[in-house]
Design a protein around this motif. Structure first.
Motif, PDB file in Angstrom:
ATOM      1  N   VAL A 147       0.955  -1.204  -0.001  1.00 33.28           N
ATOM      2  CA  VAL A 147       0.087   0.056   0.045  1.00 33.28           C
ATOM      3  C   VAL A 147       0.921   1.238  -0.063  1.00 33.28           C
ATOM      4  O   VAL A 147       0.652   2.360  -0.837  1.00 33.28           O
ATOM      5  CB  VAL A 147      -1.029   0.115   1.218  1.00 33.28           C
ATOM      6  CG1 VAL A 147      -1.816   1.199   1.522  1.00 33.28           C
ATOM      7  CG2 VAL A 147      -1.989  -1.205   0.962  1.00 33.28           C
ATOM      8  N   GLY A 148       1.877   1.145   0.623  1.00 31.02           N
ATOM      9  CA  GLY A 148       2.833   2.290   0.981  1.00 31.02           C
ATOM     10  C   GLY A 148       3.471   2.801  -0.506  1.00 31.02           C
ATOM     11  O   GLY A 148       3.390   4.001  -1.151  1.00 31.02           O
ATOM     12  N   ALA A 149       3.683   1.897  -1.365  1.00 30.18           N
ATOM     13  CA  ALA A 149       4.407   1.974  -2.611  1.00 30.18           C
ATOM     14  C   ALA A 149       3.223   2.309  -3.533  1.00 30.18           C
ATOM     15  O   ALA A 149       3.381   3.311  -4.461  1.00 30.18           O
ATOM     16  CB  ALA A 149       4.933   0.689  -3.168  1.00 30.18           C
ATOM     17  N   LEU A 150       1.829   1.859  -3.453  1.00 31.31           N
ATOM     18  CA  LEU A 150       0.929   2.423  -4.447  1.00 31.31           C
ATOM     19  C   LEU A 150       0.313   3.719  -4.028  1.00 31.31           C
ATOM     20  O   LEU A 150      -0.401   3.957  -4.807  1.00 31.31           O
ATOM     21  CB  LEU A 150      -0.111   1.071  -4.114  1.00 31.31           C
ATOM     22  CG  LEU A 150       0.148  -0.202  -4.939  1.00 31.31           C
ATOM     23  CD1 LEU A 150      -0.977  -1.291  -4.615  1.00 31.31           C
ATOM     24  CD2 LEU A 150       0.320  -0.099  -6.291  1.00 31.31           C
ATOM     25  N   THR A 151       0.575   4.287  -2.877  1.00 31.42           N
ATOM     26  CA  THR A 151       0.147   5.795  -2.679  1.00 31.42           C
ATOM     27  C   THR A 151       0.729   6.589  -3.724  1.00 31.42           C
ATOM     28  O   THR A 151       0.051   7.542  -4.089  1.00 31.42           O
ATOM     29  CB  THR A 151       0.551   6.005  -1.247  1.00 31.42           C
ATOM     30  OG1 THR A 151       1.902   6.333  -1.139  1.00 31.42           O
ATOM     31  CG2 THR A 151       0.030   5.232  -0.044  1.00 31.42           C
ATOM     32  N   ASN A 152       1.855   6.276  -4.333  1.00 30.83           N
ATOM     33  CA  ASN A 152       2.459   7.016  -5.468  1.00 30.83           C
ATOM     34  C   ASN A 152       1.389   7.086  -6.565  1.00 30.83           C
ATOM     35  O   ASN A 152       1.154   8.250  -6.959  1.00 30.83           O
ATOM     36  CB  ASN A 152       3.651   6.351  -5.884  1.00 30.83           C
ATOM     37  CG  ASN A 152       5.019   6.689  -4.895  1.00 30.83           C
ATOM     38  OD1 ASN A 152       5.309   7.975  -4.606  1.00 30.83           O
ATOM     39  ND2 ASN A 152       5.287   5.653  -4.234  1.00 30.83           N
ATOM     40  N   VAL A 153       0.776   5.820  -7.093  1.00 32.92           N
ATOM     41  CA  VAL A 153      -0.060   5.939  -8.065  1.00 32.92           C
ATOM     42  C   VAL A 153      -1.453   7.020  -7.400  1.00 32.92           C
ATOM     43  O   VAL A 153      -2.118   7.784  -8.438  1.00 32.92           O
ATOM     44  CB  VAL A 153      -0.645   4.409  -8.266  1.00 32.92           C
ATOM     45  CG1 VAL A 153      -1.585   4.604  -9.368  1.00 32.92           C
ATOM     46  CG2 VAL A 153       0.336   3.740  -8.822  1.00 32.92           C
ATOM     47  N   TYR A 154      -2.181   6.736  -6.353  1.00 26.98           N
ATOM     48  CA  TYR A 154      -3.158   7.662  -5.904  1.00 26.98           C
ATOM     49  C   TYR A 154      -2.874   8.889  -5.839  1.00 26.98           C
ATOM     50  O   TYR A 154      -3.636   9.818  -6.461  1.00 26.98           O
ATOM     51  CB  TYR A 154      -3.580   6.995  -4.547  1.00 26.98           C
ATOM     52  CG  TYR A 154      -4.479   8.070  -3.987  1.00 26.98           C
ATOM     53  CD1 TYR A 154      -5.982   7.969  -4.252  1.00 26.98           C
ATOM     54  CD2 TYR A 154      -4.320   9.024  -3.011  1.00 26.98           C
ATOM     55  CE1 TYR A 154      -6.742   8.500  -3.716  1.00 26.98           C
ATOM     56  CE2 TYR A 154      -5.498   9.736  -2.258  1.00 26.98           C
ATOM     57  CZ  TYR A 154      -6.652   9.524  -3.141  1.00 26.98           C
ATOM     58  OH  TYR A 154      -7.483  10.492  -2.622  1.00 26.98           O
TER      59      TYR A 154
END
Lengths: 34, 532
Positions: free
Chosen positions: B302-309
């Protein structure tokens, strides 16, 4: 794989899930051992 | 931000149930053995959740989740280490034998186990000193994380927040001992499990599914800022460039330091002394593995994917979105809370906030218990419920004092510092205690002293983050650190752990023959003691 191009990273992703499964399978197979 | 009333009601209900569980622990604590190792009869489900929830603090979710937003998914190697080394190897290899050797030698704390195995009160006291001096730093770091979080979510004064934390967690550890810790850990661990799984499902749903989310993250590689690329960043679904600054930090500090350091954490080893026998650990490993996968696995993905959000909603990657208007600098610790507040439905905010509160409390309770018992049982060496309880009162006072007085720079490195010291000081001697019959008392002492001194020297003079925070090198030599690249970013464990192991082997061989008088693991004796 799974949208991750770098094999070093998707391997880590896969190993996380597999090591979680390893714990489950080991526990079930050895439920009454020792 | 969710409204204070909803969160207040949720927290109130949680504190009430926790208090009831703590009272149950108090009622069932009849002897010092109950207080120190939950009577040595803990249920595998309880033990596994108590191990996992003590392992994972708020920092592991918020701090390392933020680090995942910076480094990307390569940090999942740490999750693999957490599960494979921190759970599977820890339970199956180390744990089972620790349980049996603990029964055989009648040891109720980690220092006592080492001391009795090597027939050395010096070892027992040295381990007790390392715990009572080092662990309060780590506990203060966890407590500050929890208090800062209460301060911002409930809008209460920081000093009050520290006091609430100390009195509430300290209260149930002092009264209920390890049973109080275990019962509350089981509730806290269950809350954490539900909170993190929900977070994972929501995140993939928001980003359109597993593969599309990863593809969107891969596509962001073109937007890596130049300063990050210069340090080796190659995108969030790729490892940093081999040998670059980020590669060294990711591989040595994050993956090795935390991944291996966990094996010799006294507050986790004591969990192995609390179960009836190895069969219980076969069962506990199921919960342990799944729990840690749901904790760090979810936090890092989730931490890595916050970049996409953040890129889709603000046009910026997470690091840039986390720049504080007040200081103008990015703060990766704010990325996960910011994401929760803006991306997820308001009702989930309360659940996630409770997850973080439970994570801080469950780690802190294990630390208080271990520091307190090291003081009363291993340093003062008296038994009895009153002495054990007083030990924890002292642990509480020291930790609160540090939480008010320590500079922020030291707090930031306190956890990594303690993990590195524990690994170098304890791991070779602990491994030999369980598996190497030829280890001698002088060998174990040499290993512990070497590990402790080399890791302290590395931290004080070479490792940039530690040396800068401590400021001793600057005061003595006028330079913040005495080393050059890559040693300034290499974790001390890379040097101190091999040296500690070498000292153990060399000195044990030089003093061969002395091991014959020492008690070694004996399966029959251990099972006989376990069934008493």
């Amino acid at each position: 794989m799974l949208g991750i191009p770098d094999p070093q990273v998707w391997l880590a992703y896969l190993l996380c899930i597999l090591s979680g499964l390893l714990c489950v399978v080991y526990g079930v197979l050895n439920w009454n051992r020792d | 931000m969710t409204d204070y009333l909803t969160f207040g009601v949720v927290v109130g209900a949680y504190l009430l149930i926790t208090t009831a569980l703590a009272y149950m622990g108090y009622l069932r604590t009849k002897s010092n053995r109950d207080y120190l190792i939950a009577g040595g009869r803990a249920h595998p489900y309880l033990m596994a959740l108590a191990y996992g929830s003590a392992f994972i603090s708020t920092a592991a979710i918020v701090g390392f989740g933020g680090a995942a937003a910076l480094f990307g998914m390569g940090i999942l190697w740490l999750t693999f280490c957490n599960i494979f080394i921190g759970i599977f190897i820890a339970f199956v290899l180390y744990g089972k034998r620790t349980t049996l050797l603990g029964k055989q030698l009648d040891a109720q704390t980690f220092p006592e186990l080492l001391g009795k195995r090597f027939d050395s009160n010096f070892i027992r006291r040295l381990a007790g000193v390392v715990i009572t001096l080092g662990m309060p730093l780590y506990a203060a770091a966890v407590m500050i994380g929890g208090a800062r979080f209460l301060e911002t979510t409930l809008n209460i004064n920081y000093t009050v927040a520290v006091a609430v934390f100390a009195l509430f967690v300290g209260g149930y550890v002092i009264t209920g001992g390890l049973k109080g810790v275990f019962y509350t850990d089981a509730l806290q661990g269950s809350i954490m499990f539900v909170g993190m799984l929900t977070l994972l499902v929501f995140t993939y749903a928001i980003l359109g599914g597993v593969t599309p989310a990863h593809q969107a993250l891969t596509a962001l590689a073109a937007h890596v800022p130049e300063s990050l690329a210069a340090a080796g960043h190659q995108g969030w679904t790729a490892m940093p460039a081999f040998g670059s600054e980020y590669w060294w930090v990711l591989v040595t500090t994050i993956i090795l330091g935390v991944g291996v350091g966990v094996l010799a954490q006294p507050q986790l080893v004591v969990r192995f002394l609390s179960v009836r026998g190895p069969r219980e650990l076969n069962r506990a490993v199921i919960i342990g593995g799944v729990f840690i996968l749901a904790m760090t696995g979810v936090a890092f993905v989730v931490g890595a994917l916050t970049n996409v959000y953040f890129y889709q909603t603000t046009g910026q990657i997470s690091l840039l979105a986390s720049i504080s208007p007040a200081t103008g600098k990015p703060n990766i610790d704010t990325i996960i809370p910011m994401y929760i507040n803006s991306a997820l439905p308001p009702w989930f905010t309360s659940i996630f906030m409770l997850t973080l509160l439970a994570a801080a409390m469950s780690t802190l309770s294990g630390q208080f218990h271990t520091i307190g018992t090291a003081l009363s049982h291993d340093l003062y060496q008296r038994t009895g419920l009153l002495v054990s309880r007083l030990g924890i009162v002292v642990a509480l006072i020291v930790t609160v004092f540090l939480a008010y007085k320590l500079p922020p720079g030291i707090i930031a490195v306190a956890t990594a510092l303690f993990f590195a010291i524990c690994a170098a000081t304890f791991l070779p001697a602990y491994t030999a205690a369980l598996f190497w019959k030829k280890a001698t008392k002088p060998g174990a002492i040499a290993s512990m002293v070497t590990g402790l001194t080399t890791s302290l020297i590395m931290l004080t003079f070479f490792h940039a983050k530690g040396a800068t925070a401590l400021g001793i090198s600057q005061a003595l030599f006028g330079k913040p650190t005495l080393a050059g690249f890559p040693w300034v970013v290499v974790d001390p464990i890379v040097v101190s752990l091999p040296l500690s192991a070498l000292a153990l082997v060399v000195v044990s061989y030089l003093t061969q023959g002395q091991e014959q008088a020492l008690p070694y693991y004996d399966r029959q004796k251990a099972f006989a003691a376990a069934s008493d």
